[in-house]
Design an enzyme around this catalytic site. Structure first.
Site, PDB file in Angstrom:
ATOM      1  N   GLU A  80      17.922  -6.727  31.798  1.00 32.25           N
ATOM      2  CA  GLU A  80      18.812  -5.274  32.124  1.00 32.25           C
ATOM      3  C   GLU A  80      18.483  -4.783  33.835  1.00 32.25           C
ATOM      4  OE1 GLU A  80      18.381  -2.180  29.694  1.00 32.25           O
ATOM      5  OE2 GLU A  80      20.084  -0.927  30.800  1.00 32.25           O
ATOM      6  N   LYS A  90      14.664  -6.320  24.899  1.00 27.86           N
ATOM      7  CA  LYS A  90      15.070  -5.776  26.076  1.00 27.86           C
ATOM      8  C   LYS A  90      14.104  -5.242  27.262  1.00 27.86           C
ATOM      9  CE  LYS A  90      16.280  -1.108  27.136  1.00 27.86           C
ATOM     10  NZ  LYS A  90      17.057   0.156  27.109  1.00 27.86           N
ATOM     11  N   ARG A 120      13.263   9.671  12.788  1.00 28.92           N
ATOM     12  CA  ARG A 120      13.513   8.468  11.474  1.00 28.92           C
ATOM     13  C   ARG A 120      14.639   8.951  11.048  1.00 28.92           C
ATOM     14  NH1 ARG A 120      14.015   7.503   6.919  1.00 28.92           N
ATOM     15  NH2 ARG A 120      14.160   9.683   6.300  1.00 28.92           N
ATOM     16  N   LYS A 164      22.511  -7.484  30.795  1.00 32.02           N
ATOM     17  CA  LYS A 164      22.817  -6.072  30.595  1.00 32.02           C
ATOM     18  C   LYS A 164      23.076  -5.545  31.771  1.00 32.02           C
ATOM     19  CE  LYS A 164      21.599  -2.121  28.091  1.00 32.02           C
ATOM     20  NZ  LYS A 164      21.388  -1.333  26.663  1.00 32.02           N
TER      21      LYS A 164
HETATM   22  P1  13P Z   1      22.770   3.852  28.279  1.00 34.73           P
HETATM   23  O1  13P Z   1      24.191   3.258  27.612  1.00 34.73           O
HETATM   24  O2  13P Z   1      22.921   5.456  27.846  1.00 34.73           O
HETATM   25  O3  13P Z   1      22.933   3.731  29.812  1.00 34.73           O
HETATM   26  O4  13P Z   1      21.688   3.129  27.796  1.00 34.73           O
HETATM   27  C1  13P Z   1      21.777   1.743  27.455  1.00 34.73           C
HETATM   28  C2  13P Z   1      20.368   1.472  27.792  1.00 34.73           C
HETATM   29  O5  13P Z   1      19.820   0.699  26.856  1.00 34.73           O
HETATM   30  C3  13P Z   1      19.382   1.790  28.846  1.00 34.73           C
HETATM   31  O6  13P Z   1      18.259   1.042  29.074  1.00 34.73           O
END
Ligand code: 13P
Length: 341
Positions: free
Chosen positions: A177, A136, A47, A219
């Site tokens: 991502e 994400k 935290r 991403k």
């Molecule tokens: P990095 O930029 O350290 O790769 O982390 C980004 C991320 O959110 C990985 O899931």
């Protein structure tokens, strides 16, 4: 689904001069990062560390949003303001990591598939109530002899698309991502080939699942040599190869691309982003969603000690600002020397 709201949040996530801070390390991952600086990992030290980052003066000038881990979304500043509210009040959109991690893919040695779809609709509803406006999900693709297989790419693309559709149903912008890992001795050409196929299959599934491109953020990894490659491609080659693959596979309706740093040094990640932003126009914003490349210098300055809180904030602010400049190609490596950056 409120598409107008999704579009406006997605655009704000990749606003001019700004990018996303990925501070969503799971408890085991942040414990490893803390071990590297000999700091103890407890709910309270985690935290404190996140408070150091989030309360940095001026962070909101360069940080559009912050990806949180479940534990952090339920925590507050020492004054008792929930982090989600604090971030929002300071111009940063709160987001949440919702995947449950990459797990071995049965019958496919060395490959993984990301889990977390069961019960996701309910979890998204709660996260929305706790103040998250985006989410994400990270798929992990390894390069080695004979891998990735197309089967692994398809399994991960399918899960990413199911996740993205559920997010939009809940009025949460999905960050999609698909990370092709940098680990290995492979060449930049091999990374380009795998990244191209990964994006092709991912957008195929997103389309099939009727995901609105206007209300999502991609991403991706950059196209880059393996970290143990005998010869590593230079910055210009990385920038050109990355843009080539993205132009080929990312629909123009996607408002923004926010790169992960993936193990690049903080300076490399900034330089590559800046260079890409000088190489002609693109239909999407080119931004960052860095974890390590924004946090590593701050973590090293902090070292888990209360007396280093301000030094950690200065280190974080410097990376946020330099990446903010890289958003429009204005970063130069000489700025690294300027301690007042
Ligand atoms: P990095 O930029 O350290 O790769 O982390 C980004 C991320 O959110 C990985 O899931």
């Amino acid at each position: 689904m409120n598409l107008e709201q999704l579009k406006s949040v997605a655009r704000a996530m990749v606003a001019k001069d700004k990018g996303i801070l990925a501070a969503d390390e799971s408890s085991p991952t942040i414990t490893k990062r803390f071990a590297s600086i000999d700091a103890e990992s407890s709910a309270d030290t985690r935290r404190n560390y996140r408070e150091m980052l989030f309360t940095t003066q001026g962070a909101g000038d360069y940080i559009s949003g912050v990806i949180l881990f479940d534990e952090t979304l339920r925590q507050s500043t020492r004054e008792g303001v929930p982090f989600a509210k604090y971030l929002r009040d300071n111009g940063m959109i709160p987001g949440i990591k919702v995947d449950k991690g990459a797990k071995p893919l049965a019958n496919f040695p060395g490959e993984t598939v990301t889990e977390g779809l069961d019960g996701l609709r309910q979890r998204l509803k709660e996260y929305r109530e706790l103040g998250a406006n985006f989410a994400k999900w990270r798929a992990v693709i390894a390069i080695s002899d004979g891998i990735p297989t197309d089967f692994c790419l398809r399994a991960n693309a399918h899960a990413l698309a199911r996740y993205a559709a559920l997010c939009q149903e809940a009025d949460i912008v999905p960050i999609v991502e698909p990370e092709v890992l940098m680990d290995g001795t492979h060449s930049i050409d091999r990374c380009e080939e795998v990244t191209a196929r990964t994006l092709e299959l991912t957008f195929g599934e997103l389309k099939a699942h009727r995901v609105a491109y206007e209300g999502m953020i991609l991403k991706p990894n950059m196209v880059i040599s393996g970290s143990d490659a005998a010869e590593r491609a230079g910055p210009r080659e990385v920038a050109e190869a990355t843009l080539r693959v993205l132009r080929e596979h990312v629909p123009p309706q996607v408002p923004g691309i926010a790169f992960l740093s993936g193990g690049q040094s903080a300076e490399e990640a900034t330089e590559h982003l800046s260079l890409m932003n000088t190489l002609g126009t693109t239909p999407w914003e080119l931004s960052f969603s860095y974890g390590r490349a924004l946090q590593a210098p701050a973590l090293a300055a902090w070292r888990g000690k209360a007396e280093n809180f301000a030094a950690g904030q200065r280190a974080f602010f410097k990376r946020a600002k330099l990446n903010g400049l890289a958003r429009n190609g204005k970063y130069q490596s000489s700025m690294e020397m300027d301690t007042a950056a």
